[in-house]
Structures are given as structure tokens and as C-alpha cells.
Design a protein around this motif. Structure first.
Motif, mmCIF file in Angstrom:
data_model
loop_
_atom_site.group_PDB
_atom_site.id
_atom_site.type_symbol
_atom_site.label_atom_id
_atom_site.label_comp_id
_atom_site.label_asym_id
_atom_site.label_seq_id
_atom_site.Cartn_x
_atom_site.Cartn_y
_atom_site.Cartn_z
ATOM 1 N N ALA A 88 0.838 -1.209 0.000
ATOM 2 C CA ALA A 88 0.000 0.000 0.000
ATOM 3 C C ALA A 88 0.866 1.250 0.000
ATOM 4 O O ALA A 88 0.610 2.202 -0.755
ATOM 5 C CB ALA A 88 -0.947 -0.008 1.194
ATOM 6 N N ILE A 89 1.893 1.276 0.813
ATOM 7 C CA ILE A 89 2.781 2.438 0.894
ATOM 8 C C ILE A 89 3.590 2.582 -0.397
ATOM 9 O O ILE A 89 3.720 3.675 -0.942
ATOM 10 C CB ILE A 89 3.676 2.349 2.141
ATOM 11 C CG1 ILE A 89 2.791 2.503 3.387
ATOM 12 C CG2 ILE A 89 4.786 3.389 2.119
ATOM 13 C CD1 ILE A 89 3.428 2.079 4.678
ATOM 14 N N GLU A 90 4.093 1.467 -0.923
ATOM 15 C CA GLU A 90 4.839 1.506 -2.190
ATOM 16 C C GLU A 90 3.951 1.943 -3.350
ATOM 17 O O GLU A 90 4.443 2.466 -4.354
ATOM 18 C CB GLU A 90 5.451 0.130 -2.493
ATOM 19 C CG GLU A 90 6.596 -0.231 -1.580
ATOM 20 C CD GLU A 90 7.059 -1.674 -1.757
ATOM 21 O OE1 GLU A 90 6.392 -2.462 -2.473
ATOM 22 O OE2 GLU A 90 8.102 -2.016 -1.168
ATOM 23 N N SER A 91 2.640 1.741 -3.218
ATOM 24 C CA SER A 91 1.691 2.103 -4.283
ATOM 25 C C SER A 91 1.146 3.518 -4.130
ATOM 26 O O SER A 91 0.226 3.908 -4.844
ATOM 27 C CB SER A 91 0.532 1.092 -4.293
ATOM 28 O OG SER A 91 1.008 -0.204 -4.572
ATOM 29 N N GLY A 92 1.687 4.274 -3.186
ATOM 30 C CA GLY A 92 1.278 5.666 -3.025
ATOM 31 C C GLY A 92 0.441 5.948 -1.796
ATOM 32 O O GLY A 92 0.052 7.089 -1.561
ATOM 33 N N GLY A 93 0.148 4.935 -1.006
ATOM 34 C CA GLY A 93 -0.608 5.139 0.224
ATOM 35 C C GLY A 93 0.287 5.635 1.345
ATOM 36 O O GLY A 93 1.506 5.691 1.201
ATOM 37 N N GLN A 94 -0.320 6.003 2.460
ATOM 38 C CA GLN A 94 0.426 6.456 3.635
ATOM 39 C C GLN A 94 -0.041 5.687 4.863
ATOM 40 O O GLN A 94 -1.240 5.435 5.018
ATOM 41 C CB GLN A 94 0.200 7.945 3.875
ATOM 42 C CG GLN A 94 0.749 8.826 2.789
ATOM 43 C CD GLN A 94 0.547 10.295 3.127
ATOM 44 O OE1 GLN A 94 0.619 10.705 4.286
ATOM 45 N NE2 GLN A 94 0.284 11.098 2.113
ATOM 46 N N MET A 95 0.893 5.351 5.736
ATOM 47 C CA MET A 95 0.565 4.673 6.989
ATOM 48 C C MET A 95 -0.181 5.633 7.895
ATOM 49 O O MET A 95 0.241 6.766 8.105
ATOM 50 C CB MET A 95 1.853 4.223 7.679
ATOM 51 C CG MET A 95 1.635 3.673 9.073
ATOM 52 S SD MET A 95 1.109 1.970 9.055
ATOM 53 C CE MET A 95 2.599 1.212 8.461
ATOM 54 N N LEU A 96 -1.318 5.187 8.429
ATOM 55 C CA LEU A 96 -2.074 5.997 9.385
ATOM 56 C C LEU A 96 -2.059 5.382 10.780
ATOM 57 O O LEU A 96 -2.078 6.100 11.773
ATOM 58 C CB LEU A 96 -3.529 6.153 8.916
ATOM 59 C CG LEU A 96 -3.735 6.911 7.614
ATOM 60 C CD1 LEU A 96 -5.224 6.911 7.246
ATOM 61 C CD2 LEU A 96 -3.199 8.323 7.704
ATOM 62 N N TYR A 97 -2.045 4.058 10.841
ATOM 63 C CA TYR A 97 -2.081 3.351 12.131
ATOM 64 C C TYR A 97 -1.305 2.054 11.929
ATOM 65 O O TYR A 97 -1.696 1.230 11.105
ATOM 66 C CB TYR A 97 -3.539 3.074 12.504
ATOM 67 C CG TYR A 97 -3.761 2.442 13.854
ATOM 68 C CD1 TYR A 97 -3.562 3.152 15.027
ATOM 69 C CD2 TYR A 97 -4.199 1.126 13.949
ATOM 70 C CE1 TYR A 97 -3.799 2.570 16.269
ATOM 71 C CE2 TYR A 97 -4.438 0.541 15.190
ATOM 72 C CZ TYR A 97 -4.229 1.271 16.344
ATOM 73 O OH TYR A 97 -4.464 0.691 17.572
ATOM 74 N N PRO A 98 -0.195 1.883 12.627
ATOM 75 C CA PRO A 98 0.657 0.725 12.384
ATOM 76 C C PRO A 98 0.004 -0.583 12.846
ATOM 77 O O PRO A 98 -0.961 -0.574 13.608
ATOM 78 C CB PRO A 98 1.907 1.031 13.207
ATOM 79 C CG PRO A 98 1.430 1.928 14.295
ATOM 80 C CD PRO A 98 0.305 2.739 13.702
ATOM 81 N N LYS A 99 0.568 -1.669 12.410
ATOM 82 C CA LYS A 99 0.105 -3.000 12.817
ATOM 83 C C LYS A 99 0.021 -3.052 14.337
ATOM 84 O O LYS A 99 0.971 -2.734 15.039
ATOM 85 C CB LYS A 99 1.071 -4.063 12.307
ATOM 86 C CG LYS A 99 0.708 -5.466 12.730
ATOM 87 C CD LYS A 99 1.750 -6.448 12.218
ATOM 88 C CE LYS A 99 1.488 -7.861 12.691
ATOM 89 N NZ LYS A 99 2.541 -8.780 12.207
ATOM 90 N N THR A 100 -1.151 -3.432 14.830
ATOM 91 C CA THR A 100 -1.415 -3.463 16.264
ATOM 92 C C THR A 100 -2.197 -4.718 16.598
ATOM 93 O O THR A 100 -3.123 -5.088 15.867
ATOM 94 C CB THR A 100 -2.237 -2.219 16.679
ATOM 95 O OG1 THR A 100 -1.519 -1.041 16.285
ATOM 96 C CG2 THR A 100 -2.494 -2.177 18.168
ATOM 97 N N SER A 101 -1.853 -5.353 17.697
ATOM 98 C CA SER A 101 -2.582 -6.546 18.131
ATOM 99 C C SER A 101 -4.004 -6.172 18.512
ATOM 100 O O SER A 101 -4.250 -5.145 19.139
ATOM 101 C CB SER A 101 -1.883 -7.185 19.327
ATOM 102 O OG SER A 101 -2.668 -8.241 19.840
#
Length: 127
Positions: A88-101
Motif C-alpha cells: 500500500a505504501i509503495e503504491s502511493g498510500g500512507q501509513m495511518l495506524y501501524p500494525k497493532t494486536s
């Protein structure tokens, strides 16, 4: 007697550039889309298989569709949340909330798609 079902049956994700959005979701999830014009709005329908569980929806471009971080959050299932976030990030998206349990339910994360929408991911625990 009516059949019991889950309350949500369909969704639409607002887009401003439907071709860019199709390419983004194809890159991230490997989805194929069927294009339609519905009520003068451009739609790109997500895959739907009657026998599978869950719902489907569409990317939607039209006067009433405005991408946002502040609306409903749609969760897409993924088998590998780390890989999906990376794509998603490589395709132009941005991280909003990281992987979380999410405890016994697995993991969640959120990213901004190519159109400015907040999109969430869910990875169930491997049991």
C-alpha cells in the motif's frame, strides 16, 4: 419468516480518480474490477462470489462522493498485514495506524489510499 443476516450488505469507497484508485487496489490486493455507470456515477465493483462469506462494494466516483479520513472505516481481510501495508505504501498510500494486536482477533492497521480515504486491514490469528 425472514432469513437472518449480518446488517451490512454493501459499501462504496469515494474516489476522485477512478483509474488511479483501480490501479491502487489492484496493486495492493490483486483485485479485479467490473466497471459500471450507476445513476450517472462511475463505479468499479469489487469482486463478489455468492458462495463466499462477507460483503462486497465498489469504488465510486461522482458528485456526491468525497474521499475522507473522517467517515466510515472499511476493513479488508489480509493473510499478511505487513506485506499488504508495505505494498500500500509503495503504491502511493500512507501509513495511518501501524500494525497493532487486537488480542484474540488478530491484528489491525490503517492506511490512506490513493484517494485520501482511511482504509483498515485485519489479519486473523493463525489458529
Amino acid at each position: 419468516m425472514t432469513k437472518k443476516c449480518n446488517p451490512v450488505v454493501y459499501f462504496e469507497i469515494p474516489v476522485t480518480d477512478i483509474d488511479r484508485a483501480i490501479q491502487f487496489y489492484k496493486s495492493v490486493f490483486n483485485f479485479t474490477f467490473e466497471r459500471e455507470i450507476i445513476d450517472n456515477n462511475e463505479m468499479a465493483l469489487f469482486p463478489f462470489v455468492e458462495e463466499n462469506t462477507g460483503i462486497s462494494g465498489a469504488l465510486a466516483k461522482g458528485e456526491i462522493y468525497n474521499p475522507t479520513h473522517n467517515g466510515v472505516v472499511i476493513y479488508f481481510n489480509t493473510e499478511n498485514i505487513d506485506k499488504t501495508l508495505k505494498i500500500a505504501i509503495e503504491s502511493g498510500g500512507q501509513m495511518l495506524y501501524p500494525k497493532t494486536s487486537n488480542g484474540d482477533l488478530g491484528f489491525v492497521a490503517e492506511f490512506e489510499d490513493s484517494e485520501g480515504n482511511r482504509i483498515a486491514l485485519h489479519q486473523p490469528l493463525n489458529k
